[in-house]
Write a protein that holds these residues in place. Structure first.
Motif, PDB file in Angstrom:
ATOM      1  N   GLU A 182     -32.072   0.484   6.734  1.00  0.00           N
ATOM      2  CA  GLU A 182     -30.950  -0.430   6.924  1.00  0.00           C
ATOM      3  C   GLU A 182     -31.452  -1.834   7.241  1.00  0.00           C
ATOM      4  O   GLU A 182     -31.816  -2.573   6.344  1.00  0.00           O
ATOM      5  N   LEU A 183     -31.532  -2.179   8.540  1.00  0.00           N
ATOM      6  CA  LEU A 183     -31.902  -3.551   8.844  1.00  0.00           C
ATOM      7  C   LEU A 183     -33.384  -3.688   9.169  1.00  0.00           C
ATOM      8  O   LEU A 183     -34.184  -3.937   8.311  1.00  0.00           O
ATOM      9  N   GLU A 184     -33.819  -3.457  10.375  1.00  0.00           N
ATOM     10  CA  GLU A 184     -35.240  -3.653  10.667  1.00  0.00           C
ATOM     11  C   GLU A 184     -35.680  -2.746  11.792  1.00  0.00           C
ATOM     12  O   GLU A 184     -34.951  -2.458  12.715  1.00  0.00           O
ATOM     13  N   THR A 185     -36.928  -2.255  11.730  1.00  0.00           N
ATOM     14  CA  THR A 185     -37.477  -1.445  12.801  1.00  0.00           C
ATOM     15  C   THR A 185     -37.835  -2.334  13.959  1.00  0.00           C
ATOM     16  O   THR A 185     -37.923  -3.541  13.828  1.00  0.00           O
ATOM     17  N   ALA A 186     -38.101  -1.726  15.104  1.00  0.00           N
ATOM     18  CA  ALA A 186     -38.361  -2.499  16.313  1.00  0.00           C
ATOM     19  C   ALA A 186     -39.546  -3.432  16.159  1.00  0.00           C
ATOM     20  O   ALA A 186     -39.570  -4.524  16.709  1.00  0.00           O
ATOM     21  N   ASN A 187     -40.538  -3.003  15.385  1.00  0.00           N
ATOM     22  CA  ASN A 187     -41.743  -3.810  15.231  1.00  0.00           C
ATOM     23  C   ASN A 187     -41.911  -4.350  13.812  1.00  0.00           C
ATOM     24  O   ASN A 187     -42.975  -4.818  13.440  1.00  0.00           O
ATOM     25  N   ALA A 188     -40.870  -4.265  13.015  1.00  0.00           N
ATOM     26  CA  ALA A 188     -41.031  -4.600  11.605  1.00  0.00           C
ATOM     27  C   ALA A 188     -41.066  -6.088  11.333  1.00  0.00           C
ATOM     28  O   ALA A 188     -41.616  -6.520  10.341  1.00  0.00           O
ATOM     29  N   GLY A 189     -40.466  -6.915  12.225  1.00  0.00           N
ATOM     30  CA  GLY A 189     -40.435  -8.341  11.956  1.00  0.00           C
ATOM     31  C   GLY A 189     -39.615  -8.618  10.718  1.00  0.00           C
ATOM     32  O   GLY A 189     -38.557  -8.060  10.512  1.00  0.00           O
ATOM     33  N   THR A 190     -40.110  -9.477   9.854  1.00  0.00           N
ATOM     34  CA  THR A 190     -39.369  -9.804   8.632  1.00  0.00           C
ATOM     35  C   THR A 190     -40.230  -9.595   7.392  1.00  0.00           C
ATOM     36  O   THR A 190     -39.998 -10.214   6.368  1.00  0.00           O
ATOM     37  N   SER A 191     -41.202  -8.735   7.456  1.00  0.00           N
ATOM     38  CA  SER A 191     -42.102  -8.531   6.330  1.00  0.00           C
ATOM     39  C   SER A 191     -41.765  -7.237   5.601  1.00  0.00           C
ATOM     40  O   SER A 191     -41.627  -6.180   6.220  1.00  0.00           O
ATOM     41  N   LEU A 192     -41.650  -7.333   4.273  1.00  0.00           N
ATOM     42  CA  LEU A 192     -41.428  -6.128   3.491  1.00  0.00           C
ATOM     43  C   LEU A 192     -42.619  -5.180   3.560  1.00  0.00           C
ATOM     44  O   LEU A 192     -42.465  -3.969   3.377  1.00  0.00           O
ATOM     45  N   SER A 193     -43.798  -5.713   3.834  1.00  0.00           N
ATOM     46  CA  SER A 193     -44.985  -4.861   3.926  1.00  0.00           C
ATOM     47  C   SER A 193     -44.852  -3.830   5.037  1.00  0.00           C
ATOM     48  O   SER A 193     -45.485  -2.773   4.993  1.00  0.00           O
ATOM     49  N   ASP A 194     -44.008  -4.117   6.023  1.00  0.00           N
ATOM     50  CA  ASP A 194     -43.797  -3.143   7.096  1.00  0.00           C
ATOM     51  C   ASP A 194     -43.083  -1.898   6.589  1.00  0.00           C
ATOM     52  O   ASP A 194     -43.244  -0.816   7.147  1.00  0.00           O
TER      53      ASP A 194
ATOM     54  N   VAL B 159     -32.847 -10.685   5.426  1.00  0.00           N
ATOM     55  CA  VAL B 159     -33.127 -11.973   4.786  1.00  0.00           C
ATOM     56  C   VAL B 159     -33.542 -11.818   3.326  1.00  0.00           C
ATOM     57  O   VAL B 159     -33.636 -12.807   2.600  1.00  0.00           O
ATOM     58  N   PHE B 160     -33.774 -10.580   2.886  1.00  0.00           N
ATOM     59  CA  PHE B 160     -34.291 -10.382   1.536  1.00  0.00           C
ATOM     60  C   PHE B 160     -33.180 -10.041   0.548  1.00  0.00           C
ATOM     61  O   PHE B 160     -32.203  -9.370   0.877  1.00  0.00           O
ATOM     62  N   THR B 161     -33.372 -10.489  -0.698  1.00  0.00           N
ATOM     63  CA  THR B 161     -32.404 -10.248  -1.760  1.00  0.00           C
ATOM     64  C   THR B 161     -32.633  -8.889  -2.406  1.00  0.00           C
ATOM     65  O   THR B 161     -33.654  -8.225  -2.171  1.00  0.00           O
ATOM     66  N   PHE B 162     -31.685  -8.491  -3.236  1.00  0.00           N
ATOM     67  CA  PHE B 162     -31.829  -7.251  -3.991  1.00  0.00           C
ATOM     68  C   PHE B 162     -33.118  -7.266  -4.792  1.00  0.00           C
ATOM     69  O   PHE B 162     -33.881  -6.289  -4.769  1.00  0.00           O
ATOM     70  N   SER B 163     -33.382  -8.350  -5.515  1.00  0.00           N
ATOM     71  CA  SER B 163     -34.566  -8.413  -6.376  1.00  0.00           C
ATOM     72  C   SER B 163     -35.848  -8.267  -5.576  1.00  0.00           C
ATOM     73  O   SER B 163     -36.789  -7.570  -5.992  1.00  0.00           O
ATOM     74  N   GLU B 164     -35.904  -8.913  -4.410  1.00  0.00           N
ATOM     75  CA  GLU B 164     -37.120  -8.851  -3.585  1.00  0.00           C
ATOM     76  C   GLU B 164     -37.357  -7.430  -3.082  1.00  0.00           C
ATOM     77  O   GLU B 164     -38.483  -6.919  -3.150  1.00  0.00           O
ATOM     78  N   VAL B 165     -36.311  -6.799  -2.585  1.00  0.00           N
ATOM     79  CA  VAL B 165     -36.459  -5.437  -2.062  1.00  0.00           C
ATOM     80  C   VAL B 165     -36.744  -4.462  -3.201  1.00  0.00           C
ATOM     81  O   VAL B 165     -37.647  -3.614  -3.108  1.00  0.00           O
ATOM     82  N   HIS B 166     -36.010  -4.584  -4.286  1.00  0.00           N
ATOM     83  CA  HIS B 166     -36.180  -3.689  -5.434  1.00  0.00           C
ATOM     84  C   HIS B 166     -37.599  -3.770  -5.982  1.00  0.00           C
ATOM     85  O   HIS B 166     -38.262  -2.749  -6.201  1.00  0.00           O
ATOM     86  N   ASP B 167     -38.081  -4.982  -6.220  1.00  0.00           N
ATOM     87  CA  ASP B 167     -39.412  -5.146  -6.812  1.00  0.00           C
ATOM     88  C   ASP B 167     -40.502  -4.669  -5.862  1.00  0.00           C
ATOM     89  O   ASP B 167     -41.530  -4.131  -6.300  1.00  0.00           O
ATOM     90  N   PHE B 168     -40.296  -4.854  -4.559  1.00  0.00           N
ATOM     91  CA  PHE B 168     -41.289  -4.374  -3.593  1.00  0.00           C
ATOM     92  C   PHE B 168     -41.335  -2.844  -3.595  1.00  0.00           C
ATOM     93  O   PHE B 168     -42.423  -2.243  -3.638  1.00  0.00           O
ATOM     94  N   LEU B 169     -40.180  -2.211  -3.557  1.00  0.00           N
ATOM     95  CA  LEU B 169     -40.148  -0.749  -3.563  1.00  0.00           C
ATOM     96  C   LEU B 169     -40.766  -0.187  -4.841  1.00  0.00           C
ATOM     97  O   LEU B 169     -41.488   0.818  -4.807  1.00  0.00           O
ATOM     98  N   LEU B 170     -40.480  -0.843  -5.963  1.00  0.00           N
ATOM     99  CA  LEU B 170     -41.010  -0.367  -7.239  1.00  0.00           C
ATOM    100  C   LEU B 170     -42.520  -0.551  -7.331  1.00  0.00           C
ATOM    101  O   LEU B 170     -43.260   0.406  -7.618  1.00  0.00           O
ATOM    102  N   ASN B 171     -43.001  -1.755  -7.084  1.00  0.00           N
ATOM    103  CA  ASN B 171     -44.408  -2.082  -7.327  1.00  0.00           C
ATOM    104  C   ASN B 171     -45.341  -1.688  -6.196  1.00  0.00           C
ATOM    105  O   ASN B 171     -46.493  -1.317  -6.438  1.00  0.00           O
TER     106      ASN B 171
END
Length: 370
Positions: free
Chosen positions: A2-14, A33-45
Motif C-alpha cells: 500500500e503506502l510505505e513500510t516503517a523504514n522504507a523511506g521513499t525509495s522503490l528499491s526498498d 509519490v510514485f506514478t503507475f509507470s514508475e511502480v510498474h516498470d520497477f516491479l517488472l524490471n
C-alpha cells in the motif's frame, strides 16, 4: 502493498529488499509519490525480471501473495494515468503461481536474500562503493523444521551482522569461531567482510593470480543437518563467501565442555580463534523454551574458548524473548568472565525478522577475567 513500510523511506528499491526478505505482502507499502509507470516498470524490471531472484526465488506461495497484492495496487494506480497498461508478463507470472487442485499447501523452504552495504573507506573499500551486496540463503519458512529451529536466520544474527559491518576491523584479520552457526548467515557476512578487506569485486578475487592471505573461519553447530545446510548456503555461487578459501565446518556439542572436555580442548586448540561469535545461543533452539541445563555447558564452552592463546573476546547477540533465560545466562557468565553490554543500532542494512518483531536484542562483549 500500500503506502510505505516503517523504514522504507521513499525509495522503490526498498520494495525489492523487503520482497527478497519475504516480508508479508500486506506490510509492503508503495510510497505515494510514485506514478503507475514508475511502480510498474520497477516491479517488472527489478523484481520479475531480476536475474538473481529468478535463480534464487522466494517460495511460490509467497510470490503468489506478493503479485496478487501488486496487481491490485497497479490497477488502482492505473486509474490516475492515461494509456496505462500492465505488462502481460506480470499476469502470466501470477497465473503460473496459482496452485493446482490438491497441491500441498504446507510452507516449503525458500531462498531469502538480504541486501547490505559494505563499509566505506576502510580496509581497501572504495569511497565510491555505495551499492548493495547480497547474502542469499535457503531457509525454512517455519519456526521449527526437521525437529530443529536452526534452519532459519533469526533477528540476533541480523543485529550482530549489522554491528560487525560497522566494526569490520574486529573480524577482517582475525580467525573467527562461531558457536551455533545455524544455516550460515553470520558465516557468509564475516567471510564477505574478510574478502572485501583486500578486494573490491568478486571478479577481481576469482581472477587474481596473487597469493591472498585470508584468515580462517570455523562454523560450528551440534546438528549435522543444520551444518550441511550451513555449508550449502555459504558456498552458494551468488555469495561472496563461496570464494573464501579458509572456511571450516565442525560439529560441536557444548555439553562436551562438561562430559568430554578433551574433545572441546582439541577443537579449540586446532582453531586457536581470535574472536568467538554467537547469536541466539542462550535459549533452547532460539525459542521461548527455558532450558537451564543448556546454560552451564555454554558458559564453560565460552570460558574454555577464551582461555586459548589468541582469544581476544566473544561477541554474543541475544534476543530477549525470555528475561529469565537471559538473566540466568548473564549471571552464570559473569561468575567466570567479564561481560559488557554494547550499544548498537539497527537503522540501516537489514530487513528485520518478522517473527521477533519488537523484541530487544542485546550484544554482549565477553572477555576473560584479569
Amino acid at each position: 502493498m500500500e503506502l510505505e513500510t516503517a523504514n522504507a523511506g521513499t525509495s522503490l528499491s526498498d520494495i525489492l529488499r523487503v520482497y527478497s526478505a519475504l516480508v508479508p505482502p500486506k506490510q509492503i507499502k508503495v510510497p505515494p509519490v510514485f506514478t503507475f509507470s514508475e511502480v510498474h516498470d520497477f516491479l517488472l524490471n527489478n523484481i520479475l525480471l531480476n536475474e538473481h531472484l529468478n535463480q534464487y526465488p522466494p517460495a511460490q506461495t509467497y510470490q503468489r501473495r506478493f503479485w496478487k497484492r501488486a496487481l491490485e495496487q497497479l490497477e488502482i494506480l492505473s486509474q490516475n494515468e492515461e494509456d496505462s497498461e500492465i505488462d502481460e508478463l506480470i499476469y502470466q507470472h501470477y497465473l503460473s503461481l496459482v496452485p493446482l487442485a490438491g497441491e500441498d499447501a504446507l510452507p516449503h523452504d525458500s531462498y531469502i536474500t538480504h541486501y547490505w552495504k559494505p563499509p566505506v573507506s576502510k580496509h581497501g573499500f572504495s569511497e565510491s562503493k555505495c551499492t548493495y551486496e547480497t547474502a542469499t540463503l535457503l531457509e525454512s519458512q517455519t519456526t521449527i523444521a526437521a525437529g530443529t529451529t536452526g534452519l532459519r536466520t533469526w533477528r540476533a544474527s541480523l543485529t550482530l551482522a549489522q554491528y560487525l559491518i560497522g566494526h569490520a576491523d574486529l573480524v577482517v584479520h582475525s580467525t573467527v569461531l562461531e558457536l551455533g552457526a545455524g544455516i550460515g548467515f553470520l558465516g557468509i557476512m564475516v567471510a564477505s567482510l574478510q574478502l572485501h578487506s583486500g578486494l573490491t569485486s568478486q571478479s577481481a578475487l576469482a581472477n587474481s593470480t596473487q597469493s591472498i592471505t585470508i584468515p580462517t573461519i570455523v562454523l560450528t553447530d551440534v546438528d549435522s543437518c543444520v551444518l550441511d545446510r550451513c555449508r550449502s548456503n555459504v558456498t552458494l555461487p551468488c555469495n561472496w563467501s563461496s570464494l573464501h578459501p579458509n572456511i571450516q565446518y565442525r560439529q560441536l556439542d557444548w555439553f562436551d565442555a562438561i562430559s568430554a572436555p578433551e574433545n572441546l580442548d582439541t577443537l579449540l586448540t586446532e582453531v586457536n580463534a581470535d574472536i568467538i561469535l554467537g547469536a541466539d545461543i542462550a535459549e533452547l533452539g532460539q525459542t521461548q523454551v527455558f532450558d537451564p541445563a543448556l546454560v552451564p555447558p555454554l558458559v564453560t564452552t565460552l570460558s574454555t574458548a577464551l582461555s586459548q592463546a589468541h582469544a581476544q573476546m566473544a561477541l554474543v547477540a541475544l534476543t530477549v524473548r525470555n528475561e529469565e533465560t537471559f538473566f540466568y545466562f548473564l549471571k552464570e557468565t559473569e561468575n567466570v568472565l567479564v561481560v559488557e553490554t554494547i550499544g548498537h543500532s539497527m537503522t540501516s542494512n537489514f530487513v528485520l525478522d518478522q517473527v521477533d518483531a519488537g523484541q530487544e536484542v542485546k550484544i554482549l562483549r565477553i572477555t576473560k577475567q584479569a
